[in-house]
Design a protein around this motif. Structure first.
Motif, PDB file in Angstrom:
ATOM      1  N   ASP A  30     -17.705  25.064  -8.716  1.00 26.21           N
ATOM      2  CA  ASP A  30     -16.479  24.628  -8.060  1.00 26.21           C
ATOM      3  C   ASP A  30     -15.677  23.770  -9.031  1.00 26.21           C
ATOM      4  O   ASP A  30     -15.954  22.591  -9.209  1.00 26.21           O
ATOM      5  N   THR A  31     -14.666  24.376  -9.652  1.00 25.87           N
ATOM      6  CA  THR A  31     -13.869  23.643 -10.640  1.00 25.87           C
ATOM      7  C   THR A  31     -12.814  22.761  -9.987  1.00 25.87           C
ATOM      8  O   THR A  31     -12.167  21.982 -10.683  1.00 25.87           O
ATOM      9  N   SER A  32     -12.651  22.856  -8.667  1.00 27.79           N
ATOM     10  CA  SER A  32     -11.651  22.011  -8.005  1.00 27.79           C
ATOM     11  C   SER A  32     -12.047  20.539  -8.051  1.00 27.79           C
ATOM     12  O   SER A  32     -11.211  19.669  -7.854  1.00 27.79           O
ATOM     13  N   LYS A  33     -13.303  20.259  -8.325  1.00 26.49           N
ATOM     14  CA  LYS A  33     -13.767  18.877  -8.419  1.00 26.49           C
ATOM     15  C   LYS A  33     -13.656  18.331  -9.843  1.00 26.49           C
ATOM     16  O   LYS A  33     -13.978  17.177 -10.088  1.00 26.49           O
ATOM     17  N   LEU A  34     -13.210  19.167 -10.781  1.00 24.84           N
ATOM     18  CA  LEU A  34     -13.060  18.755 -12.174  1.00 24.84           C
ATOM     19  C   LEU A  34     -11.593  18.519 -12.497  1.00 24.84           C
ATOM     20  O   LEU A  34     -10.714  19.195 -11.948  1.00 24.84           O
ATOM     21  N   VAL A  35     -11.329  17.583 -13.385  1.00 25.89           N
ATOM     22  CA  VAL A  35      -9.951  17.358 -13.827  1.00 25.89           C
ATOM     23  C   VAL A  35      -9.540  18.485 -14.759  1.00 25.89           C
ATOM     24  O   VAL A  35     -10.382  19.095 -15.421  1.00 25.89           O
ATOM     25  N   ASP A  36      -8.244  18.769 -14.801  1.00 25.75           N
ATOM     26  CA  ASP A  36      -7.747  19.788 -15.711  1.00 25.75           C
ATOM     27  C   ASP A  36      -8.035  19.383 -17.143  1.00 25.75           C
ATOM     28  O   ASP A  36      -7.934  18.215 -17.514  1.00 25.75           O
ATOM     29  N   GLY A  37      -8.415  20.344 -17.951  1.00 28.65           N
ATOM     30  CA  GLY A  37      -8.700  20.092 -19.355  1.00 28.65           C
ATOM     31  C   GLY A  37      -9.954  20.805 -19.803  1.00 28.65           C
ATOM     32  O   GLY A  37     -10.512  21.643 -19.092  1.00 28.65           O
ATOM     33  N   LYS A  38     -10.424  20.452 -20.985  1.00 27.78           N
ATOM     34  CA  LYS A  38     -11.594  21.102 -21.590  1.00 27.78           C
ATOM     35  C   LYS A  38     -12.881  20.466 -21.071  1.00 27.78           C
ATOM     36  O   LYS A  38     -12.967  19.252 -20.919  1.00 27.78           O
ATOM     37  N   HIS A  39     -13.854  21.320 -20.801  1.00 23.05           N
ATOM     38  CA  HIS A  39     -15.157  20.887 -20.293  1.00 23.05           C
ATOM     39  C   HIS A  39     -16.253  21.720 -20.948  1.00 23.05           C
ATOM     40  O   HIS A  39     -15.982  22.731 -21.594  1.00 23.05           O
ATOM     41  N   THR A  40     -17.496  21.281 -20.748  1.00 23.62           N
ATOM     42  CA  THR A  40     -18.647  22.061 -21.209  1.00 23.62           C
ATOM     43  C   THR A  40     -19.637  22.204 -20.065  1.00 23.62           C
ATOM     44  O   THR A  40     -19.831  21.289 -19.264  1.00 23.62           O
ATOM     45  N   LEU A  41     -20.219  23.373 -19.989  1.00 24.46           N
ATOM     46  CA  LEU A  41     -21.313  23.641 -19.056  1.00 24.46           C
ATOM     47  C   LEU A  41     -22.560  23.759 -19.913  1.00 24.46           C
ATOM     48  O   LEU A  41     -22.643  24.625 -20.789  1.00 24.46           O
ATOM     49  N   LYS A  42     -23.509  22.851 -19.696  1.00 24.77           N
ATOM     50  CA  LYS A  42     -24.753  22.882 -20.461  1.00 24.77           C
ATOM     51  C   LYS A  42     -25.857  23.373 -19.536  1.00 24.77           C
ATOM     52  O   LYS A  42     -26.054  22.834 -18.444  1.00 24.77           O
ATOM     53  N   ILE A  43     -26.547  24.401 -19.974  1.00 19.92           N
ATOM     54  CA  ILE A  43     -27.632  25.001 -19.193  1.00 19.92           C
ATOM     55  C   ILE A  43     -28.924  24.786 -19.975  1.00 19.92           C
ATOM     56  O   ILE A  43     -29.049  25.245 -21.117  1.00 19.92           O
ATOM     57  N   ILE A  44     -29.857  24.097 -19.344  1.00 21.91           N
ATOM     58  CA  ILE A  44     -31.170  23.880 -19.947  1.00 21.91           C
ATOM     59  C   ILE A  44     -32.204  24.571 -19.072  1.00 21.91           C
ATOM     60  O   ILE A  44     -32.219  24.384 -17.856  1.00 21.91           O
ATOM     61  N   SER A  45     -33.045  25.370 -19.703  1.00 29.06           N
ATOM     62  CA  SER A  45     -34.107  26.042 -18.945  1.00 29.06           C
ATOM     63  C   SER A  45     -35.459  25.581 -19.468  1.00 29.06           C
ATOM     64  O   SER A  45     -35.629  25.336 -20.658  1.00 29.06           O
ATOM     65  N   LYS A  46     -36.395  25.452 -18.546  1.00 30.14           N
ATOM     66  CA  LYS A  46     -37.776  25.100 -18.904  1.00 30.14           C
ATOM     67  C   LYS A  46     -38.678  26.170 -18.323  1.00 30.14           C
ATOM     68  O   LYS A  46     -38.672  26.419 -17.114  1.00 30.14           O
ATOM     69  N   ASP A  47     -39.458  26.801 -19.184  1.00 26.26           N
ATOM     70  CA  ASP A  47     -40.371  27.821 -18.686  1.00 26.26           C
ATOM     71  C   ASP A  47     -41.643  27.147 -18.165  1.00 26.26           C
ATOM     72  O   ASP A  47     -41.846  25.938 -18.349  1.00 26.26           O
ATOM     73  N   PRO A  48     -42.509  27.899 -17.495  1.00 25.09           N
ATOM     74  CA  PRO A  48     -43.721  27.305 -16.914  1.00 25.09           C
ATOM     75  C   PRO A  48     -44.637  26.643 -17.945  1.00 25.09           C
ATOM     76  O   PRO A  48     -45.430  25.774 -17.607  1.00 25.09           O
ATOM     77  N   ARG A  49     -44.522  27.033 -19.225  1.00 24.38           N
ATOM     78  CA  ARG A  49     -45.355  26.424 -20.262  1.00 24.38           C
ATOM     79  C   ARG A  49     -44.738  25.142 -20.827  1.00 24.38           C
ATOM     80  O   ARG A  49     -45.298  24.519 -21.694  1.00 24.38           O
ATOM     81  N   GLY A  50     -43.516  24.775 -20.358  1.00 25.05           N
ATOM     82  CA  GLY A  50     -42.889  23.536 -20.792  1.00 25.05           C
ATOM     83  C   GLY A  50     -41.915  23.674 -21.948  1.00 25.05           C
ATOM     84  O   GLY A  50     -41.342  22.686 -22.385  1.00 25.05           O
ATOM     85  N   LYS A  51     -41.709  24.900 -22.448  1.00 28.92           N
ATOM     86  CA  LYS A  51     -40.758  25.102 -23.537  1.00 28.92           C
ATOM     87  C   LYS A  51     -39.341  25.105 -22.980  1.00 28.92           C
ATOM     88  O   LYS A  51     -39.107  25.572 -21.872  1.00 28.92           O
ATOM     89  N   GLU A  52     -38.406  24.572 -23.782  1.00 30.59           N
ATOM     90  CA  GLU A  52     -37.014  24.448 -23.340  1.00 30.59           C
ATOM     91  C   GLU A  52     -36.089  25.356 -24.132  1.00 30.59           C
ATOM     92  O   GLU A  52     -36.290  25.575 -25.321  1.00 30.59           O
ATOM     93  N   GLY A  53     -35.062  25.833 -23.439  1.00 27.29           N
ATOM     94  CA  GLY A  53     -33.956  26.558 -24.067  1.00 27.29           C
ATOM     95  C   GLY A  53     -32.662  25.902 -23.615  1.00 27.29           C
ATOM     96  O   GLY A  53     -32.593  25.326 -22.533  1.00 27.29           O
ATOM     97  N   ILE A  54     -31.649  25.983 -24.451  1.00 28.16           N
ATOM     98  CA  ILE A  54     -30.377  25.361 -24.117  1.00 28.16           C
ATOM     99  C   ILE A  54     -29.238  26.295 -24.476  1.00 28.16           C
ATOM    100  O   ILE A  54     -29.327  27.031 -25.461  1.00 28.16           O
ATOM    101  N   ARG A  55     -28.221  26.262 -23.651  1.00 27.45           N
ATOM    102  CA  ARG A  55     -27.005  27.043 -23.899  1.00 27.45           C
ATOM    103  C   ARG A  55     -25.826  26.195 -23.476  1.00 27.45           C
ATOM    104  O   ARG A  55     -25.842  25.618 -22.393  1.00 27.45           O
ATOM    105  N   VAL A  56     -24.830  26.088 -24.334  1.00 30.63           N
ATOM    106  CA  VAL A  56     -23.635  25.309 -24.049  1.00 30.63           C
ATOM    107  C   VAL A  56     -22.433  26.257 -24.019  1.00 30.63           C
ATOM    108  O   VAL A  56     -22.233  27.033 -24.958  1.00 30.63           O
ATOM    109  N   ILE A  57     -21.658  26.195 -22.941  1.00 29.41           N
ATOM    110  CA  ILE A  57     -20.483  27.049 -22.778  1.00 29.41           C
ATOM    111  C   ILE A  57     -19.269  26.139 -22.617  1.00 29.41           C
ATOM    112  O   ILE A  57     -19.222  25.309 -21.702  1.00 29.41           O
ATOM    113  N   ASN A  58     -18.299  26.295 -23.497  1.00 32.32           N
ATOM    114  CA  ASN A  58     -17.048  25.548 -23.393  1.00 32.32           C
ATOM    115  C   ASN A  58     -16.074  26.323 -22.525  1.00 32.32           C
ATOM    116  O   ASN A  58     -15.982  27.549 -22.625  1.00 32.32           O
TER     117      ASN A  58
END
Length: 137
Positions: A30-58
């Motif tokens: 829901d972007t209506s709760k964000l101010v107009d301008g540039k933002h980043t969506l950061k997605i962090i995933s953790k698998d069952p073994r505890g390893k992490e992955g990250i993805r950043v979307i501008n």
């Protein structure tokens, strides 16, 4: 039971995630709760073994009214009186198309006049040359 990866969603530099979900997932941002301008969506995933992955979307949010300007361009060099037309209009509620004010009137581009003049000149030339043809046998 099969263990699934856990997904954490962050907006900008906020240390608290906006959502904690299990993969696979569909969600609506829901972007209506964000101010107009540039933002980043950061997605962090953790698998069952505890390893992490990250993805950043501008991305850029433009929820406010659109602004259309005619008569001046960005970084233009101007002199004297410059006629400028400004139009601003909202998008409505995204479920109904808002037609009132959503179109900005624009001047006719000069190349349309050039094409029209060339077409009229060709038409006059065609009429003059075809009327002077003698059809005698």
């Amino acid at each position: 039971m099969e263990e699934k990866s856990k997904i954490f969603l962050f907006i900008d530099d906020d240390p608290a995630p906006i959502a904690e979900l299990y993969a696979p997932v569909n969600f609506e941002l829901d972007t209506s709760k964000l101010v107009d301008g540039k933002h980043t969506l950061k997605i962090i995933s953790k698998d069952p073994r505890g390893k992490e992955g990250i993805r950043v979307i501008n991305f850029e949010v433009r929820n406010g009214p659109s602004i259309a300007i005619e008569g001046i361009k960005e970084n233009a060099v101007v002199d004297g009186i410059v006629p400028i037309m400004v139009n601003a209009y909202g998008k409505g509620n995204q479920k109904n198309f808002l037609i009132s004010g959503s179109e900005s009137p624009q001047s006719i581009p000069f190349w349309i006049f050039i094409i029209l003049i060339l077409f009229l000149a060709w038409t006059i030339y065609f009429i003059v040359t075809s009327s002077s043809v003698n059809l005698s046998v």
